[in-house]
Design a protein around this motif. Structure first.
Motif, short mmCIF file in Angstrom:
data_model
loop_
_atom_site.label_atom_id
_atom_site.label_comp_id
_atom_site.label_asym_id
_atom_site.label_seq_id
_atom_site.Cartn_x
_atom_site.Cartn_y
_atom_site.Cartn_z
N PHE A 23 -16.03 3.12 10.91
CA PHE A 23 -16.47 2.74 12.25
C PHE A 23 -15.40 3.06 13.29
N ARG A 24 -14.15 2.74 12.97
CA ARG A 24 -13.07 3.00 13.91
C ARG A 24 -12.86 4.51 14.10
N ILE A 25 -12.91 5.26 12.99
CA ILE A 25 -12.78 6.70 13.09
C ILE A 25 -13.92 7.29 13.91
N GLY A 26 -15.13 6.84 13.63
CA GLY A 26 -16.28 7.32 14.40
C GLY A 26 -16.17 6.98 15.87
N TYR A 108 -5.36 10.26 13.96
CA TYR A 108 -5.82 8.88 13.80
C TYR A 108 -6.62 8.72 12.52
N THR A 109 -7.42 9.72 12.17
CA THR A 109 -8.20 9.66 10.93
C THR A 109 -7.28 9.58 9.72
N LEU A 110 -6.24 10.41 9.69
CA LEU A 110 -5.29 10.37 8.59
C LEU A 110 -4.55 9.03 8.54
N PHE A 111 -4.23 8.49 9.72
CA PHE A 111 -3.56 7.18 9.77
C PHE A 111 -4.44 6.09 9.18
N GLU A 112 -5.73 6.09 9.52
CA GLU A 112 -6.65 5.08 9.01
C GLU A 112 -6.83 5.21 7.50
N LEU A 113 -6.96 6.43 7.01
CA LEU A 113 -7.12 6.63 5.57
C LEU A 113 -5.86 6.23 4.82
N PHE A 114 -4.70 6.55 5.40
CA PHE A 114 -3.45 6.15 4.76
C PHE A 114 -3.33 4.63 4.72
N ARG A 115 -3.68 3.98 5.80
CA ARG A 115 -3.61 2.52 5.83
C ARG A 115 -4.57 1.89 4.83
N TYR A 116 -5.68 2.58 4.57
CA TYR A 116 -6.65 2.04 3.61
C TYR A 116 -6.14 2.12 2.18
N ILE A 117 -5.47 3.25 1.82
CA ILE A 117 -5.02 3.42 0.44
C ILE A 117 -3.61 2.88 0.20
N SER A 118 -2.86 2.59 1.26
CA SER A 118 -1.46 2.19 1.11
C SER A 118 -1.25 0.91 0.29
N PRO A 119 -2.15 -0.10 0.33
CA PRO A 119 -1.91 -1.28 -0.52
C PRO A 119 -1.88 -0.97 -2.00
N ALA A 120 -2.46 0.14 -2.43
CA ALA A 120 -2.48 0.50 -3.85
C ALA A 120 -1.30 1.37 -4.25
N LEU A 121 -0.38 1.63 -3.32
CA LEU A 121 0.72 2.54 -3.58
C LEU A 121 2.04 1.78 -3.68
N TYR A 122 2.95 2.34 -4.49
CA TYR A 122 4.32 1.85 -4.50
C TYR A 122 5.03 2.31 -3.23
N SER A 123 6.18 1.73 -2.98
CA SER A 123 6.90 2.05 -1.74
C SER A 123 7.29 3.52 -1.67
N ASN A 124 7.76 4.09 -2.81
CA ASN A 124 8.13 5.51 -2.80
C ASN A 124 6.90 6.40 -2.67
N GLU A 125 5.77 5.94 -3.22
CA GLU A 125 4.52 6.70 -3.10
C GLU A 125 4.03 6.72 -1.66
N LYS A 126 4.23 5.61 -0.95
CA LYS A 126 3.83 5.57 0.45
C LYS A 126 4.59 6.59 1.27
N SER A 127 5.90 6.68 1.04
CA SER A 127 6.70 7.66 1.77
C SER A 127 6.27 9.08 1.44
N TYR A 128 5.99 9.33 0.16
CA TYR A 128 5.56 10.66 -0.27
C TYR A 128 4.23 11.05 0.36
N VAL A 129 3.27 10.14 0.33
CA VAL A 129 1.95 10.43 0.89
C VAL A 129 2.04 10.59 2.41
N ARG A 130 2.85 9.76 3.07
CA ARG A 130 2.98 9.84 4.52
C ARG A 130 3.55 11.20 4.94
N ILE A 131 4.60 11.64 4.25
CA ILE A 131 5.20 12.93 4.57
C ILE A 131 4.22 14.07 4.28
#
Length: 260
Positions: A23-26, A108-131
């Motif tokens: 909804f936010r992306i749309g 913004y779309t990438l930011f929303e998708l990253f925020r959605y999957i980030s709780p399932a990631l380790y801290s190093n995985e978050k940095s890797y996916v963000r980059i």
């Protein structure tokens, strides 16, 4: 020790969160679409600029050639656009506005998708996916810019001025212009994902940089063939397009060596 966010949610909870994300992306896409729809004159001045003989690319090339001692001037040309259906112009404006809105809302779309999957990631995985997401978007944007400023103007110039006979005059529909513009631009954006693809291939030991270096000559020929297909058949244009594409291949080699 690395920590993972273990706030457990049911499958229905995940779907509800994902629904709000969409909804936010749309909403952002609709907002950008409205802005582009209301800025019709500015938007179409930008979209149609590569079809003009006064486009900045031609003066850049002339200045560079003049700097190295080669006096070359592009011939002027004029492209005429027509609309053959009652709603063609409106639909072209609507589709172009939505397409640009999707491109401009991608961060913004990438930011929303990253925020959605980030709780399932380790801290190093978050940095890797963000980059990784940032690099993907930057490479895609570079591909779009190179298409807009270099490849599409040259392709349009050749195709719009080519004639099988003096009795045949080219008049281009707006739909055809937008379709070819979108196709070539998206292809270049996708092609510029090559460094990301080669990194993943090397990371998972599917191919090594040494193996890719062995086929450097083959890659150069393949790039020249691709450049010849998407650009006018003259040597100068072929060089202008081949050089950045081959540089992209060399960058991909460096990325692969790093991954190996």
């Amino acid at each position: 020790m690395q920590q993972r966010n273990d706030n457990m949610q049911t499958f229905g909870d995940h779907l509800e969160v994902l629904r709000h994300v969409f909804f936010r992306i749309g909403g952002i896409i609709i907002l950008f679409s409205v802005l582009f729809l209301s800025g019709k004159e500015i938007m179409w001045n930008v979209l149609l600029a590569p079809s003009e003989s006064s486009f900045c690319l031609y003066s850049w090339i002339e200045n560079v050639l003049s700097f190295i001692g080669y006096n070359y001037k592009f011939d002027t040309f004029e492209a005429e656009f027509i609309s053959t259906e009652l709603a063609a112009q409106f639909m072209a404006h609507l589709s172009a506005s939505i397409g640009l809105a999707i491109v401009f809302s991608t961060p913004y779309t990438l930011f929303e998708l990253f925020r959605y999957i980030s709780p399932a990631l380790y801290s190093n995985e978050k940095s890797y996916v963000r980059i990784t997401l940032v690099i993907i978007y930057l490479c895609f944007s570079i591909g779009l810019l190179i298409s807009y400023f270099f490849i599409y103007p040259l392709s349009f110039r050749f195709l719009s001025t080519f004639s099988v006979s003096e009795r045949v005059h080219a008049t281009i529909t707006v739909d055809s212009y937008i379709s070819s513009f979108t196709t070539i631009t998206l292809l270049m954006g996708i092609f510029f994902q090559l460094p990301i693809i080669t990194y993943l291939l090397a990371k998972y030991d599917i191919i090594s940089s040494n193996e890719l270096c062995h086929y450097r000559k083959h890659a150069f020929i393949a790039i020249m063939i691709v450049a010849a297909v998407i650009t006018p058949p003259d040597i100068m244009t072929l060089i202008i397009v081949t050089v950045p594409l081959y540089m992209l291949f060399e960058v991909s080699l460096l990325v692969m060596r790093f991954a190996n």
